[in-house]
Scaffold this active site. Sequence first.
Site, short mmCIF file in Angstrom:
data_model
loop_
_atom_site.label_atom_id
_atom_site.label_comp_id
_atom_site.label_asym_id
_atom_site.label_seq_id
_atom_site.Cartn_x
_atom_site.Cartn_y
_atom_site.Cartn_z
N GLY A 10 20.78 -4.95 -5.82
CA GLY A 10 20.26 -4.69 -4.63
C GLY A 10 19.99 -3.27 -4.59
N THR A 17 28.53 -3.09 -3.58
CA THR A 17 30.24 -2.79 -4.13
C THR A 17 31.13 -3.40 -3.33
OG1 THR A 17 29.33 -0.50 -4.84
CG2 THR A 17 31.47 -0.57 -4.61
N THR A 18 30.99 -3.40 -1.93
CA THR A 18 31.51 -4.22 -0.99
C THR A 18 31.83 -5.52 -1.43
OG1 THR A 18 31.01 -2.90 0.87
CG2 THR A 18 32.06 -5.11 1.20
N ASP A 85 28.95 -4.58 -10.26
CA ASP A 85 28.09 -4.08 -9.11
C ASP A 85 26.82 -3.74 -9.56
OD1 ASP A 85 28.88 -1.52 -9.64
OD2 ASP A 85 29.22 -0.74 -7.59
N GLU A 146 22.33 11.22 0.18
CA GLU A 146 21.58 10.27 0.37
C GLU A 146 20.94 10.38 1.79
OE1 GLU A 146 24.03 6.64 -1.95
OE2 GLU A 146 24.32 6.82 0.07
#
Length: 210
Positions: A10, A17-18, A85, A146
């Site tokens: 994604g 990662t979650t 991931d 970020e």
Amino acid sequence: MKYNFITIEGNIGAGKTTLAHLLAKRFNARLILEEFADNPFLPKFYENPQQYAFPLELFFMAERFKQLKELLQQKDLFQTVTISDYLFTKCLLFAKVNLPDDEFRLYQRLFDIIHQQLIQPDLLIYLHAPVKKLQENIRRRNRPYEQGIPNEYLFNIQETYTHYIKQHDIKTLFIDASNADFLSNDIHINVILDALSKDYDDGQHYLTLP
């Protein structure tokens, strides 16, 4: 559980990662997480994309290949499921967005040589969320480098991912993650678990979270 090797993909901030952590815990799976924090060019890239895009992408490709090659060759009698991931092909997709054409052609030649040596996942889970949701998640996790990512960049990454998946007929669970809350909403994670108990043909299979 129908799959031995699942990859979750994604856009930046989509929740890969979650979800990978939660599924790995549920299935007692071996977990492969991208080690993006080790890339010394990442903060520099966000400050000066033109100068640092090529070394950034080369470093990512080398590290992802090394990690996947080592871990996927190891046999573990107690963990028959592997969850990652990231998809190795993300190297090519991000490079397509970040590099000028001449550098991208060189990068693609290197990628094609390396890519053949890796085992491909049995199933791809793709989390698709609108850019507004991605920006909310990026602000919440608060990685300093970020915080200035522009909407246009996220949109370009999104378009590149969806185009690639649709063109290559990968066996994909394409999940609308607009309202995803895998940590707090058991219904959302249970929808994913139920989907993983089913067989799918190649191509995209769309799933909406309630």
